[in-house]
Design an enzyme around this catalytic site. Sequence first.
Site, PDB file in Angstrom:
ATOM      1  N   GLY A   1       6.462  -7.300   7.014  1.00 45.24           N
ATOM      2  CA  GLY A   1       7.436  -6.922   5.590  1.00 45.24           C
ATOM      3  C   GLY A   1       8.665  -6.678   6.304  1.00 45.24           C
ATOM      4  O   GLY A   1       9.758  -6.534   5.946  1.00 45.24           O
TER       5      GLY A   1
ATOM      6  N   GLU B   1      10.145   1.266  10.301  1.00 44.40           N
ATOM      7  CA  GLU B   1       8.831   2.327  10.568  1.00 44.40           C
ATOM      8  C   GLU B   1       8.533   2.655  11.703  1.00 44.40           C
ATOM      9  O   GLU B   1       7.875   4.546  12.013  1.00 44.40           O
ATOM     10  CB  GLU B   1       8.223   1.130  10.180  1.00 44.40           C
ATOM     11  CG  GLU B   1       7.796   0.769   8.596  1.00 44.40           C
ATOM     12  CD  GLU B   1       7.148  -0.306   8.166  1.00 44.40           C
ATOM     13  OE1 GLU B   1       6.638  -1.102   7.634  1.00 44.40           O
ATOM     14  OE2 GLU B   1       6.554  -0.989   9.119  1.00 44.40           O
TER      15      GLU B   1
ATOM     16  N   ASP C   1      -0.934  -3.393   8.870  1.00 45.28           N
ATOM     17  CA  ASP C   1      -1.275  -5.450   9.295  1.00 45.28           C
ATOM     18  C   ASP C   1      -2.552  -5.809   9.925  1.00 45.28           C
ATOM     19  O   ASP C   1      -3.107  -6.400   9.226  1.00 45.28           O
ATOM     20  CB  ASP C   1      -0.483  -6.593   9.572  1.00 45.28           C
ATOM     21  CG  ASP C   1       0.820  -6.231   8.575  1.00 45.28           C
ATOM     22  OD1 ASP C   1       0.616  -6.157   7.825  1.00 45.28           O
ATOM     23  OD2 ASP C   1       2.237  -5.972   9.410  1.00 45.28           O
TER      24      ASP C   1
ATOM     25  N   ASP D   1       1.989   4.923   5.450  1.00 46.52           N
ATOM     26  CA  ASP D   1       2.404   3.816   6.089  1.00 46.52           C
ATOM     27  C   ASP D   1       1.256   3.307   6.270  1.00 46.52           C
ATOM     28  O   ASP D   1       0.190   3.336   5.948  1.00 46.52           O
ATOM     29  CB  ASP D   1       3.031   3.617   7.645  1.00 46.52           C
ATOM     30  CG  ASP D   1       4.159   2.614   7.023  1.00 46.52           C
ATOM     31  OD1 ASP D   1       4.090   1.606   6.123  1.00 46.52           O
ATOM     32  OD2 ASP D   1       4.993   2.158   8.269  1.00 46.52           O
ATOM     33  N   GLY D   2       1.242   1.630   5.431  1.00 43.39           N
ATOM     34  CA  GLY D   2       0.350   0.405   5.979  1.00 43.39           C
ATOM     35  C   GLY D   2       0.057   0.403   6.934  1.00 43.39           C
ATOM     36  O   GLY D   2       1.062   0.468   7.666  1.00 43.39           O
TER      37      GLY D   2
ATOM     38  N   THR E   1       1.067  -1.204   0.115  1.00 35.40           N
ATOM     39  CA  THR E   1       0.128   0.099  -0.226  1.00 35.40           C
ATOM     40  C   THR E   1       0.900   1.467   0.162  1.00 35.40           C
ATOM     41  O   THR E   1       0.391   2.170  -1.000  1.00 35.40           O
ATOM     42  CB  THR E   1      -0.620   0.491   1.012  1.00 35.40           C
ATOM     43  OG1 THR E   1      -1.377  -1.396   1.517  1.00 35.40           O
ATOM     44  CG2 THR E   1      -2.236   0.879   1.346  1.00 35.40           C
TER      45      THR E   1
ATOM     46  N   LYS F   1       2.202  -3.873  12.673  1.00 30.29           N
ATOM     47  CA  LYS F   1       2.760  -3.682  11.952  1.00 30.29           C
ATOM     48  C   LYS F   1       4.494  -4.390  11.621  1.00 30.29           C
ATOM     49  O   LYS F   1       4.339  -5.554  12.855  1.00 30.29           O
ATOM     50  CB  LYS F   1       3.509  -1.949  11.668  1.00 30.29           C
ATOM     51  CG  LYS F   1       2.372  -1.081  11.413  1.00 30.29           C
ATOM     52  CD  LYS F   1       2.488   0.261  10.863  1.00 30.29           C
ATOM     53  CE  LYS F   1       4.061   0.541  10.096  1.00 30.29           C
ATOM     54  NZ  LYS F   1       3.533  -0.336   8.955  1.00 30.29           N
ATOM     55  N   GLY F   2       4.969  -5.024  10.482  1.00 31.48           N
ATOM     56  CA  GLY F   2       6.006  -5.214  10.391  1.00 31.48           C
ATOM     57  C   GLY F   2       6.029  -6.749   9.505  1.00 31.48           C
ATOM     58  O   GLY F   2       7.068  -7.979   9.180  1.00 31.48           O
TER      59      GLY F   2
ATOM     60  N   LYS G   1      -7.702  -4.748   6.551  1.00 35.39           N
ATOM     61  CA  LYS G   1      -6.794  -4.840   8.553  1.00 35.39           C
ATOM     62  C   LYS G   1      -7.770  -3.868   9.629  1.00 35.39           C
ATOM     63  O   LYS G   1      -6.930  -3.836  10.703  1.00 35.39           O
ATOM     64  CB  LYS G   1      -5.707  -3.344   7.762  1.00 35.39           C
ATOM     65  CG  LYS G   1      -5.221  -3.521   6.198  1.00 35.39           C
ATOM     66  CD  LYS G   1      -4.298  -5.209   6.573  1.00 35.39           C
ATOM     67  CE  LYS G   1      -3.468  -5.850   5.342  1.00 35.39           C
ATOM     68  NZ  LYS G   1      -2.517  -4.994   5.195  1.00 35.39           N
TER      69      LYS G   1
HETATM   70  C1  5RP Z   1       5.852  -3.668   6.704  1.00 38.54           C
HETATM   71  C2  5RP Z   1       4.449  -2.893   7.273  1.00 38.54           C
HETATM   72  C3  5RP Z   1       3.573  -2.696   5.936  1.00 38.54           C
HETATM   73  O1  5RP Z   1       3.056  -1.494   6.321  1.00 38.54           O
HETATM   74  C4  5RP Z   1       2.449  -3.873   5.911  1.00 38.54           C
HETATM   75  O2  5RP Z   1       2.962  -5.301   6.422  1.00 38.54           O
HETATM   76  C5  5RP Z   1       1.245  -3.687   5.516  1.00 38.54           C
HETATM   77  O3  5RP Z   1       1.736  -4.259   3.869  1.00 38.54           O
HETATM   78  P1  5RP Z   1       0.787  -4.330   2.991  1.00 38.54           P
HETATM   79  O4  5RP Z   1       0.573  -2.836   2.525  1.00 38.54           O
HETATM   80  O5  5RP Z   1       1.167  -4.843   1.789  1.00 38.54           O
HETATM   81  O6  5RP Z   1      -0.920  -5.245   2.924  1.00 38.54           O
HETATM   82  O7  5RP Z   1       4.118  -2.889   8.268  1.00 38.54           O
HETATM   83  O8  5RP Z   1       6.338  -3.712   7.943  1.00 38.54           O
END
Ligand code: 5RP
Length: 234
Positions: free
Chosen positions: A97, A103, A84, A81-82, A29, A94-95, A121
């Site tokens: 990724g 972050e 989870d 930022d995105g 995202t 988060k995390g 989410k």
């Molecule tokens: C990375 C994160 C991302 O923001 C989280 O995993 C969301 O990812 P996506 O937008 O692909 O659903 O915390 O460390």
Amino acid sequence: MSIAKKNAAIAALEMVEDGMVLGLGSGSTAEIFVELLGEQVRQGMKVTGVPTSAQTAKCAKEHNVPLVDPDKVDRIHLTIDGADEIDENFQMIKGGGACLLREKIIADISEHVVIIVDASKMVEALGGFPLPVEVEPFAMGLTVERIYDALAQAGIKNVETVLRPIKRGKKPLVTDGGNYIIDCACKKISDPMLLSGLLNSIPGVMEHGLFINLADTIIIGEKDHAKVMEIVRE
Ligand code: 5RP
């Protein structure tokens, strides 16, 4: 590209003003946002970005978004930022990724943090998404024992933990900071603030994925619009 994520990113772009220093989050995202930001830069918008991961830095470079070292700026106006998972109090996991450490550093120093997600989410309670805990590889076994103790003290028992492997392979994933990730299947975290404090007190824990009181605005993308929610803090 998910249209819901894109609508959230478009709404976030409306909050960006010329001259801003932007924290650039990580994940799919956040990358949609970076891509859209690149279009604005091509049309003359002057912004600089502080990336929260090597992957986001790569994406920003591909889309000609100028980058700056976080130590070279005196403020970060806005971070996008995105996430989870987000609960009803706007606490987050988060995390997913593996970029949680950078972050959180950037979110913590930002003047305003905007989280862009799709509706999947939003959860009643955190913990369905395994909680990532970033650990120093040295004496990792001892650190994991202390993580179990912290989880138990927060009322979370019988937790399955996994040393996160790389995407295609069995080797442990190494974060941008040179650490490992332990994913903890908590199922339900009743008191995220308590657990956050307990994990923070373990020396081998470099960071964890509970983001407490860090989001200022949540944007939930839908198929044809985006819902913007501002956090009111006393
Ligand atoms: C990375 C994160 C991302 O923001 C989280 O995993 C969301 O990812 P996506 O937008 O692909 O659903 O915390 O460390």
